[in-house]
Motif scaffolding. Structure first.
Motif, PDB file in Angstrom:
ATOM      1  N   ARG A 287      18.184  21.092   0.346  1.00 41.20           N
ATOM      2  CA  ARG A 287      17.128  21.425  -0.606  1.00 41.20           C
ATOM      3  C   ARG A 287      17.020  20.420  -1.736  1.00 41.20           C
ATOM      4  O   ARG A 287      15.985  20.359  -2.416  1.00 41.20           O
ATOM      5  CB  ARG A 287      17.352  22.821  -1.198  1.00 41.20           C
ATOM      6  CG  ARG A 287      16.915  23.960  -0.306  1.00 41.20           C
ATOM      7  CD  ARG A 287      16.944  25.271  -1.058  1.00 41.20           C
ATOM      8  NE  ARG A 287      16.169  25.205  -2.296  1.00 41.20           N
ATOM      9  CZ  ARG A 287      16.273  26.088  -3.293  1.00 41.20           C
ATOM     10  NH1 ARG A 287      17.111  27.095  -3.202  1.00 41.20           N
ATOM     11  NH2 ARG A 287      15.545  25.952  -4.375  1.00 41.20           N
ATOM     12  N   ASP A 312       8.057  18.372  -0.782  1.00 42.97           N
ATOM     13  CA  ASP A 312       8.256  19.785  -1.092  1.00 42.97           C
ATOM     14  C   ASP A 312       9.733  20.084  -0.859  1.00 42.97           C
ATOM     15  O   ASP A 312      10.224  20.001   0.273  1.00 42.97           O
ATOM     16  CB  ASP A 312       7.387  20.659  -0.169  1.00 42.97           C
ATOM     17  CG  ASP A 312       7.523  22.147  -0.474  1.00 42.97           C
ATOM     18  OD1 ASP A 312       8.468  22.537  -1.185  1.00 42.97           O
ATOM     19  OD2 ASP A 312       6.699  22.928   0.028  1.00 42.97           O
ATOM     20  N   GLU A 313      10.467  20.427  -1.936  1.00 41.95           N
ATOM     21  CA  GLU A 313      11.910  20.624  -1.799  1.00 41.95           C
ATOM     22  C   GLU A 313      12.253  21.781  -0.861  1.00 41.95           C
ATOM     23  O   GLU A 313      13.344  21.837  -0.308  1.00 41.95           O
ATOM     24  CB  GLU A 313      12.558  20.869  -3.157  1.00 41.95           C
ATOM     25  CG  GLU A 313      12.169  22.165  -3.838  1.00 41.95           C
ATOM     26  CD  GLU A 313      12.929  22.369  -5.131  1.00 41.95           C
ATOM     27  OE1 GLU A 313      14.095  22.788  -5.060  1.00 41.95           O
ATOM     28  OE2 GLU A 313      12.369  22.112  -6.204  1.00 41.95           O
ATOM     29  N   TYR A 314      11.327  22.696  -0.656  1.00 40.41           N
ATOM     30  CA  TYR A 314      11.580  23.817   0.240  1.00 40.41           C
ATOM     31  C   TYR A 314      11.236  23.495   1.697  1.00 40.41           C
ATOM     32  O   TYR A 314      11.532  24.279   2.593  1.00 40.41           O
ATOM     33  CB  TYR A 314      10.784  25.050  -0.219  1.00 40.41           C
ATOM     34  CG  TYR A 314      11.264  25.579  -1.544  1.00 40.41           C
ATOM     35  CD1 TYR A 314      12.418  26.359  -1.620  1.00 40.41           C
ATOM     36  CD2 TYR A 314      10.588  25.268  -2.705  1.00 40.41           C
ATOM     37  CE1 TYR A 314      12.881  26.819  -2.851  1.00 40.41           C
ATOM     38  CE2 TYR A 314      11.044  25.734  -3.936  1.00 40.41           C
ATOM     39  CZ  TYR A 314      12.185  26.504  -3.998  1.00 40.41           C
ATOM     40  OH  TYR A 314      12.642  26.956  -5.218  1.00 40.41           O
ATOM     41  N   CYS A 315      10.618  22.344   1.915  1.00 37.57           N
ATOM     42  CA  CYS A 315      10.261  21.938   3.276  1.00 37.57           C
ATOM     43  C   CYS A 315      10.418  20.420   3.390  1.00 37.57           C
ATOM     44  O   CYS A 315       9.441  19.689   3.601  1.00 37.57           O
ATOM     45  CB  CYS A 315       8.819  22.363   3.575  1.00 37.57           C
ATOM     46  SG  CYS A 315       8.402  22.340   5.320  1.00 37.57           S
TER      47      CYS A 315
END
Length: 355
Positions: A287, A312-315
């Protein structure tokens, strides 16, 4: 800005970030237009890649979370520590903690941003550059886990010193360009125990620091060394440093092999989750570490080529891409923006040196 291999630089390109030599001396400053003389100098100093300015109006800037000055100071401190410990049997903890505090301060000022570490190493010397990289990566994870500053200092010092035992390993083995023999590999493995012995009785060294040095090659499934510890019997700081150590080792150029791309190293960490590594910690790592830094040139499954412009840190495996070449390799007059989070039939297959 765009990171490209030094071998494909051409006169007229403009440096977006400064270049330093192995001693931390500035070779060429940012915003300098490259001449053939400068390019030859970079090749002479074995600088493998640089950042150049490229379509600034259309491409987001790379976030530099750690300044060159802070990285160089950490490099200086670890060099001095390694050079002095065999002579004085002492470690200047205040100097180490000051360097770590500076890194923590810069990282925490930009909390929440993915860290681009593809260019953190400012010198070719693997041992010292590796130590700084592992330290920064470990601190990113510690911050993500909400450790207080005192815990972060302990984690950071341990990560910076994790390979200190290598001073007692023959340089012929450490720098061997070919495959190690079984006997040589067994000798290399002693470095973690050597390092532990060097620091465990030094006044002021926290036990967790000594454990990191001793246990960063222990593995979650018990198949590591030197003591075959497993699971949560391995202190969490050592489990963190183990992940960061392997990631940086895989992505670094070594005397006997070239580093692999970050996305391949990430795939390895995922595959080894709950085998070699604590998978909950691997997920924290994923992440907060940038797999495809802004400015990375990539090829998609569709055959198109483009540049990463947003993350995007979540993807992290599905960034936003500006397509600049079609599937036949032809340049596009107008860039096409593709959000891979929404276009699941397409994806990145490889990283390119340039478009």
């Amino acid at each position: 800005m765009l990171k490209i291999n030094t071998s494909i630089l051409t006169p007229g390109m403009v440096l977006a970030k400064p270049i330093y030599d192995a001693q931390g001396k500035l070779l060429i400053d940012r915003n300098i237009k490259l001449k053939k003389l400068y390019i030859d100098k970079l090749i002479q100093y074995k600088i493998e890649a640089v950042y150049i300015s490229w379509n600034k109006e259309n491409l987001s800037d790379v976030s530099e979370m750690i300044t060159e000055e802070t990285k160089l100071q950490a490099l200086k401190v670890i060099k001095e520590t390694v050079n002095n410990i065999n002579i004085t049997k002492h470690i200047d903890l205040r100097e180490l903690e000051t360097a770590i505090t500076d890194i923590i301060g810069e990282l925490m000022s930009d909390k929440g941003i993915l860290l681009n570490l593809t260019d953190i190493r400012t010198i070719d010397d693997y041992t010292f550059g590796h130590s700084v990289n592992v330290c920064v990566l470990s601190l990113i994870m510690g911050i993500a886990l909400n450790y207080d500053k005192e815990s972060l200092k302990v984690l950071g010092v341990g990560a910076l010193l994790h390979d200190i035992g290598k001073v007692q390993i023959s340089s012929d083995i450490l720098n061997k360009p070919g495959i190690l023999t079984d006997m040589e590999y067994e000798e290399i493995k002693k470095h973690s125990f050597f390092g532990y012995g060097m620091v465990k009785n030094i006044e002021g060294i926290k036990k967790e620091i000594a454990w990191i040095i001793r246990d960063h090659h222990e593995r979650y499934d018990g198949n590591g060394y030197p003591n075959g510890l497993w699971g949560e019997n391995i202190h969490v700081f050592s489990r963190i440093v183990a992940i960061c150590d392997v990631y940086d080792a895989l992505t670094s150029n070594r005397i006997y092999r070239s580093g692999i791309p970050p996305h391949q190293a990430i795939e390895y960490l995922i595959a080894m989750g709950n085998h070699q590594f604590d998978y909950n910690l691997v997920k924290i790592f994923l992440r907060h570490i940038c797999i495809y830094p802004i400015g990375t040139v990539v090829k998609l499954q569709s055959g198109e080529q483009g540049v990463v412009v947003e993350l995007d840190e979540y993807c992290p495996t599905r960034p936003i891409i500006d397509i600049v070449r079609d599937m036949n390799g032809r340049s596009l007059e107008t860039k096409i923006r593709v959000d891979l989070r929404k276009n699941l039939k397409n994806g990145i297959v490889s990283i390119l040196e340039a478009v």
